[in-house]
Design an enzyme around this catalytic site. Structure first.
Site, PDB file in Angstrom:
ATOM      1  N   SER A  12       0.907  -0.959  -0.090  1.00  0.00           N
ATOM      2  CA  SER A  12      -0.058   0.060   0.000  1.00  0.00           C
ATOM      3  C   SER A  12       0.813   1.180   0.010  1.00  0.00           C
ATOM      4  O   SER A  12       0.376   2.296   0.456  1.00  0.00           O
ATOM      5  CB  SER A  12      -1.011  -0.128   1.114  1.00  0.00           C
ATOM      6  OG  SER A  12      -1.879  -1.264   1.072  1.00  0.00           O
ATOM      7  N   SER A  13       1.998   1.228  -0.676  1.00  0.00           N
ATOM      8  CA  SER A  13       2.763   2.503  -0.739  1.00  0.00           C
ATOM      9  C   SER A  13       2.976   3.283  -1.913  1.00  0.00           C
ATOM     10  O   SER A  13       3.536   4.188  -2.090  1.00  0.00           O
ATOM     11  CB  SER A  13       4.503   2.079  -0.447  1.00  0.00           C
ATOM     12  OG  SER A  13       4.678   1.175  -1.403  1.00  0.00           O
ATOM     13  N   ASP A  93       6.790  -3.912 -12.738  1.00  0.00           N
ATOM     14  CA  ASP A  93       5.965  -4.137 -11.363  1.00  0.00           C
ATOM     15  C   ASP A  93       6.165  -5.702 -10.751  1.00  0.00           C
ATOM     16  O   ASP A  93       6.480  -6.485 -11.606  1.00  0.00           O
ATOM     17  CB  ASP A  93       4.437  -3.929 -11.873  1.00  0.00           C
ATOM     18  CG  ASP A  93       3.705  -3.547 -10.556  1.00  0.00           C
ATOM     19  OD1 ASP A  93       4.194  -2.823  -9.367  1.00  0.00           O
ATOM     20  OD2 ASP A  93       2.311  -3.546 -10.447  1.00  0.00           O
ATOM     21  N   GLU A  94       5.903  -5.545  -9.521  1.00  0.00           N
ATOM     22  CA  GLU A  94       6.099  -6.642  -8.818  1.00  0.00           C
ATOM     23  C   GLU A  94       7.350  -7.380  -9.022  1.00  0.00           C
ATOM     24  O   GLU A  94       7.649  -8.591  -9.197  1.00  0.00           O
ATOM     25  CB  GLU A  94       4.993  -7.622  -9.153  1.00  0.00           C
ATOM     26  CG  GLU A  94       3.501  -7.318  -8.832  1.00  0.00           C
ATOM     27  CD  GLU A  94       3.059  -6.956  -7.613  1.00  0.00           C
ATOM     28  OE1 GLU A  94       3.938  -7.565  -6.551  1.00  0.00           O
ATOM     29  OE2 GLU A  94       2.166  -6.321  -7.362  1.00  0.00           O
ATOM     30  N   GLN A  96       9.880  -7.957  -6.948  1.00  0.00           N
ATOM     31  CA  GLN A  96      10.273  -8.773  -5.967  1.00  0.00           C
ATOM     32  C   GLN A  96      10.399 -10.313  -6.539  1.00  0.00           C
ATOM     33  O   GLN A  96      11.011 -11.044  -5.996  1.00  0.00           O
ATOM     34  CB  GLN A  96       9.492  -8.717  -4.623  1.00  0.00           C
ATOM     35  CG  GLN A  96       8.191  -9.340  -4.594  1.00  0.00           C
ATOM     36  CD  GLN A  96       7.139  -8.124  -4.848  1.00  0.00           C
ATOM     37  OE1 GLN A  96       7.445  -7.030  -5.654  1.00  0.00           O
ATOM     38  NE2 GLN A  96       5.752  -8.315  -5.133  1.00  0.00           N
ATOM     39  N   CYS A 188       4.515  -0.868  11.149  1.00  0.00           N
ATOM     40  CA  CYS A 188       5.952  -0.467  11.539  1.00  0.00           C
ATOM     41  C   CYS A 188       6.684  -1.685  12.302  1.00  0.00           C
ATOM     42  O   CYS A 188       5.897  -2.705  12.417  1.00  0.00           O
ATOM     43  CB  CYS A 188       5.890   0.697  12.607  1.00  0.00           C
ATOM     44  SG  CYS A 188       4.955   0.206  14.068  1.00  0.00           S
TER      45      CYS A 188
END
Length: 199
Positions: A12-13, A93-94, A96, A188
């Site tokens: 969600s960044s 995108d994606e 990772q 966090c």
């Protein structure tokens, strides 16, 4: 000189919104791009880049065995032969989910074709291990930038992804489980270890 970029952030960044914005900006100037995404991400259909706010478009799905250098070489040669001009940028995108060989192929695209490659993705998984693609992008990228978002629980900066199942945190399981807001919260460090604790 072209460069290899890695823009990472927690869930969600805004990574997908950003890649779609970059694609639009290039195309609005009449420049050709190659928009790609992992073939593993099937949330909106394989080969679709889709943001949580409903913006989506088709993309080239990247398979595990795909040679990105050869694919872009062929695509670029085809465009030049058709008089469409050289590719201006490769957007992934994606990222990772890339394999090490994909990242090395991205670096080769930059170095041999002088075409920038911009990759967007998560850095760490739900157990805080680096994904293969992210680890290799951290090694080989020319520019690395964090995209920030806030913790689901407290509003401080989120740096981790907490996997959720029926509202409860999950710390064990397979590294890859495709999902969105229903499966992962950006958190966090404190709330990764202490979810639901008011701080």
């Amino acid at each position: 000189m072209a460069q290899l970029f890695f823009r990472y952030g927690a869930m969600s960044s805004g990574k997908t919104i950003e890649i779609l914005k970059v694609a639009h900006n290039y195309e609005a100037q009449g420049r050709k791009i190659a928009l790609m995404t992992s073939g593993l991400d099937n949330r909106s259909g394989v080969g679709t880049v889709a943001s949580r706010i409903g913006i989506h478009r088709k993309a080239i799905p990247i398979t595990e065995e795909m040679d990105l250098f050869e694919y872009i070489k062929e695509m670029n040669n085809h465009d030049l032969a058709d008089g469409d001009g050289k590719l201006a940028c490769v957007l992934i995108d994606e990222a990772q989910f890339l394999k090490r060989h994909h990242v090395l192929e991205c670096a080769k695209i930059v170095d041999e074709f002088n075409i920038p490659v911009m990759t967007f993705g998560l850095k760490n998984d739900f157990q805080n291990h680096l994904f293969e693609g992210s680890e290799n992008l951290l090694i080989f990228a020319d520019k690395i930038e964090e995209m920030k978002t806030i913790c689901h629980y407290c509003g401080h900066k989120a740096t981790m992804n907490l996997r959720i199942n029926n509202g409860k945190p999950v710390y064990e399981g397979e590294q890859v489980q495709i999902g969105g807001d229903e499966s992962y919260y950006p958190v966090c460090r404190y709330h990764y270890f202490h979810p639901n604790v008011v701080r």
